[in-house]
Design a protein around this motif. Structure first.
Motif, PDB file in Angstrom:
ATOM      1  N   MET A 262      48.249  11.166  85.438  1.00  2.29           N
ATOM      2  CA  MET A 262      48.024  12.581  85.690  1.00  2.29           C
ATOM      3  C   MET A 262      47.013  13.158  84.696  1.00  2.29           C
ATOM      4  SD  MET A 262      49.839  13.097  88.335  1.00  2.29           S
ATOM      5  CE  MET A 262      49.522  11.350  88.698  1.00  2.29           C
ATOM      6  N   ALA A 263      47.089  12.737  83.446  1.00  4.82           N
ATOM      7  CA  ALA A 263      46.172  13.241  82.423  1.00  4.82           C
ATOM      8  C   ALA A 263      44.727  12.863  82.731  1.00  4.82           C
ATOM      9  CB  ALA A 263      46.571  12.705  81.054  1.00  4.82           C
ATOM     10  N   ASN A 264      44.551  11.778  83.468  1.00  2.00           N
ATOM     11  CA  ASN A 264      43.212  11.309  83.802  1.00  2.00           C
ATOM     12  C   ASN A 264      42.877  11.503  85.277  1.00  2.00           C
ATOM     13  OD1 ASN A 264      41.985   9.897  81.274  1.00  2.00           O
ATOM     14  ND2 ASN A 264      44.145   9.313  81.294  1.00  2.00           N
ATOM     15  N   ASN A 265      43.598  12.459  85.902  1.00  2.00           N
ATOM     16  CA  ASN A 265      43.298  12.869  87.279  1.00  2.00           C
ATOM     17  C   ASN A 265      43.245  11.686  88.243  1.00  2.00           C
ATOM     18  OD1 ASN A 265      42.788  14.933  89.140  1.00  2.00           O
ATOM     19  ND2 ASN A 265      40.582  14.571  89.068  1.00  2.00           N
ATOM     20  N   SER A 266      44.212  10.782  88.095  1.00  2.00           N
ATOM     21  CA  SER A 266      44.297   9.612  88.971  1.00  2.00           C
ATOM     22  C   SER A 266      45.710   9.494  89.523  1.00  2.00           C
ATOM     23  CB  SER A 266      43.908   8.337  88.220  1.00  2.00           C
ATOM     24  OG  SER A 266      44.773   8.113  87.118  1.00  2.00           O
TER      25      SER A 266
ATOM     26  N   SER B 103      65.983   7.668  88.525  1.00  2.00           N
ATOM     27  CA  SER B 103      65.516   9.039  88.336  1.00  2.00           C
ATOM     28  C   SER B 103      64.704   9.468  89.555  1.00  2.00           C
ATOM     29  CB  SER B 103      64.664   9.143  87.068  1.00  2.00           C
ATOM     30  OG  SER B 103      63.505   8.327  87.184  1.00  2.00           O
ATOM     31  N   ALA B 104      64.477  10.754  89.682  1.00  2.00           N
ATOM     32  CA  ALA B 104      63.705  11.282  90.812  1.00  2.00           C
ATOM     33  C   ALA B 104      62.251  10.828  90.735  1.00  2.00           C
ATOM     34  CB  ALA B 104      63.769  12.803  90.810  1.00  2.00           C
ATOM     35  N   LYS B 105      61.606  10.759  91.898  1.00  2.00           N
ATOM     36  CA  LYS B 105      60.186  10.414  91.929  1.00  2.00           C
ATOM     37  C   LYS B 105      59.389  11.417  91.108  1.00  2.00           C
ATOM     38  CE  LYS B 105      59.842   8.051  96.414  1.00  2.00           C
ATOM     39  NZ  LYS B 105      59.212   8.084  97.759  1.00  2.00           N
ATOM     40  N   SER B 106      58.425  10.921  90.373  1.00  2.00           N
ATOM     41  CA  SER B 106      57.574  11.798  89.570  1.00  2.00           C
ATOM     42  C   SER B 106      56.682  12.636  90.482  1.00  2.00           C
ATOM     43  CB  SER B 106      56.716  10.971  88.617  1.00  2.00           C
ATOM     44  OG  SER B 106      57.535  10.269  87.695  1.00  2.00           O
ATOM     45  N   LYS B 107      56.402  13.848  90.053  1.00  2.00           N
ATOM     46  CA  LYS B 107      55.607  14.772  90.858  1.00  2.00           C
ATOM     47  C   LYS B 107      54.118  14.610  90.580  1.00  2.00           C
ATOM     48  CE  LYS B 107      59.305  18.223  91.175  1.00  2.00           C
ATOM     49  NZ  LYS B 107      59.697  19.629  90.918  1.00  2.00           N
ATOM     50  N   VAL B 108      53.326  14.908  91.579  1.00  2.00           N
ATOM     51  CA  VAL B 108      51.868  14.831  91.479  1.00  2.00           C
ATOM     52  C   VAL B 108      51.288  16.206  91.789  1.00  2.00           C
ATOM     53  CG1 VAL B 108      49.777  13.724  92.360  1.00  2.00           C
ATOM     54  CG2 VAL B 108      51.911  12.414  92.207  1.00  2.00           C
ATOM     55  N   PRO B 109      50.505  16.781  90.888  1.00  2.00           N
ATOM     56  CA  PRO B 109      49.942  18.113  91.147  1.00  2.00           C
ATOM     57  C   PRO B 109      48.893  18.081  92.240  1.00  2.00           C
ATOM     58  CG  PRO B 109      49.041  17.190  89.114  1.00  2.00           C
ATOM     59  CD  PRO B 109      50.136  16.259  89.558  1.00  2.00           C
ATOM     60  N   ASP B 110      48.604  19.238  92.797  1.00  2.00           N
ATOM     61  CA  ASP B 110      47.644  19.343  93.894  1.00  2.00           C
ATOM     62  C   ASP B 110      46.230  18.971  93.474  1.00  2.00           C
ATOM     63  OD1 ASP B 110      49.682  20.191  95.536  1.00  2.00           O
ATOM     64  OD2 ASP B 110      49.268  22.325  95.242  1.00  2.00           O
TER      65      ASP B 110
END
Length: 415
Positions: free
Chosen positions: A188-192, A105-112
């Motif tokens: 992502m939910a824990n800003n890491s 699958s595609a690499k997971s995205k990381v928000p800014d």
């Protein structure tokens, strides 16, 4: 300036190119002859070029299926492929029955909003080398301040939380790709930031190593099966620091030999932790681990090691898990490092690599297990920063549903 490709080395002044890599037009440099020789057993795997593939996935799937049916794919027959999956290296001489299940699958995205480590965008380490330096030898072993230790303690507890939550999702029918998406969503939910993602180009957010895979398994479309064992290697980056830990879990009911392997590996790690205190030579770690495993007829992998962890994902010291009297240095207050023995279910400690240049497997196809903890040396002994506890991240209030079999996408509410 090139980054050194040596094991647990990230020098930024690597100028010596591997001769074989030069012939194959592979960009691979080392900081010196010693580092090149020490890394050879692992580095040589990059010289195996992936075989020429058919032009499209459909042709490749047909070729892989034909080879598997004929029994010519690897040593013996591999497991049946999941529907819609294919083996990208159908002529590769696999040591066991496990096969990669592509396409990935595609690499997971990381928000800014998530702070990135230095390698996140291009896969290379550069910012931290310039800021903190990576001098070689014992002088480069970091000793953290009380403030830095406090941050590491919180980051390590978050890493343990992610590992424990993900482990609850392990069951027959779940794919390792689903586990990867689950880990990513928790980070992502824990800003890491999930430390493995794009580290030297690694394509996923967690390493999932099944059965004969020793380490660095790439999550894919293969479904976990009753009787498998799987290692989850969790690493994340938050507030400027990395944590690193892993554990091996059964998938449903496993046989007695697999359980013995898991128990012995954990016991060897616990025995090593017990001796950690100021003044203890680093070499004593291997002196505890190897005899524990030898007594059960198992072997300790020598290719991979434990390491310092903190502002850098991998840093000094290098922690050997086997007996080696040449290992130098001793433990000092404020040091943080991982101990992570990899143990094979035979007397062969040798490692082979798949053509993805990541997946490390046992040469004889037997199973392998691993456990890892991050250790802080204190005035009175040590503290296991990644130890299991009932920690829950504060104030996130994130609902994480269980993964359902055949669920291709993990949906997370309230992120």
């Amino acid at each position: 300036m090139a980054t050194c490709a040596g094991i647990n080395c990230a020098q930024g002044n690597a100028k010596m190119q591997c001769p074989k890599c030069k012939d194959l037009d592979i960009s691979s440099f080392f900081c010196g002859q010693d580092c090149f020789r020490k890394s050879w057993s692992t580095h040589k795997s990059v010289h195996t070029k992936p075989q020429a593939q058919p032009k499209d996935d459909m042709n490749l799937m047909k070729l892989a299926a034909a080879l598997q049916q004929s029994g010519s794919s690897g040593i013996g027959r591999g497991e049946p492929m999941e529907e819609g999956a294919y083996d990208p290296f159908p002529n590769f001489p696999y040591s066991g029955t496990l096969r990669p299940h592509y396409p990935l699958s595609a690499k997971s995205k990381v928000p800014d909003t998530v702070t990135l480590p230095d390698y996140a965008k291009d896969g290379t380490l550069n910012l931290l080398k310039a800021t903190y330096g990576l001098a070689k030898g014992l002088a480069s072993i970091k000793r953290l301040s009380s403030e830095e230790i406090d941050v590491m303690r919180r980051v390590c507890r978050l890493g343990r939380f992610v590992l424990q939550q993900t482990a609850k999702q392990i069951k027959p029918g779940v794919t390792t790709d689903q586990l990867d998406k689950y880990v990513h969503a928790l980070c992502m939910a824990n800003n890491s930031y999930p430390s493995p993602l794009n580290y030297h180009g690694f394509p996923k957010s967690v390493c999932t190593s099944i059965n004969e895979v020793i380490c660095h398994g790439i999550p894919d479309k293969r479904k976990l099966k009753e009787g498998d064992i799987i290692n989850l290697d969790i690493s994340l980056f938050k507030n400027g620091f990395h944590t690193d830990l892993n554990a091996t879990f059964p998938v449903g009911k496993i046989d007695a030999d697999s359980q013995k392997l898991i128990d012995t590996t954990r016991k060897s790690l616990d025995n090593a932790i017990k001796i950690c205190k100021p003044g203890t030579p680093f070499r004593n770690i291997g002196n505890e681990i190897q005899p524990t495993c030898d007594a059960e007829g198992f072997s300790v992998v020598k290719t991979y090691t434990g390491h310092g962890v903190g502002r850098e994902f991998h840093q000094s010291p290098t922690i050997l898990h086997h007996t080696n009297m040449r290992s130098k240095g001793e433990m000092k207050v404020g040091q943080i490092f991982t101990i992570e023995p990899m143990v094979n279910a035979s007397k062969s400690y040798h490692v082979e690599h798949w053509n993805d240049n990541w997946t490390a497997v046992t040469r004889d196809g037997v199973r392998s297990a691993q456990f890892e903890e991050a250790i802080l040396i204190t005035e009175n002994g040590c503290e296991v920063l990644t130890a299991a506890d009932d920690y829950v991240p504060p104030a996130e209030h994130v609902t994480i549903p269980s993964i359902k079999a055949d669920q291709d996408v993990v949906t997370i509410d309230d992120i």
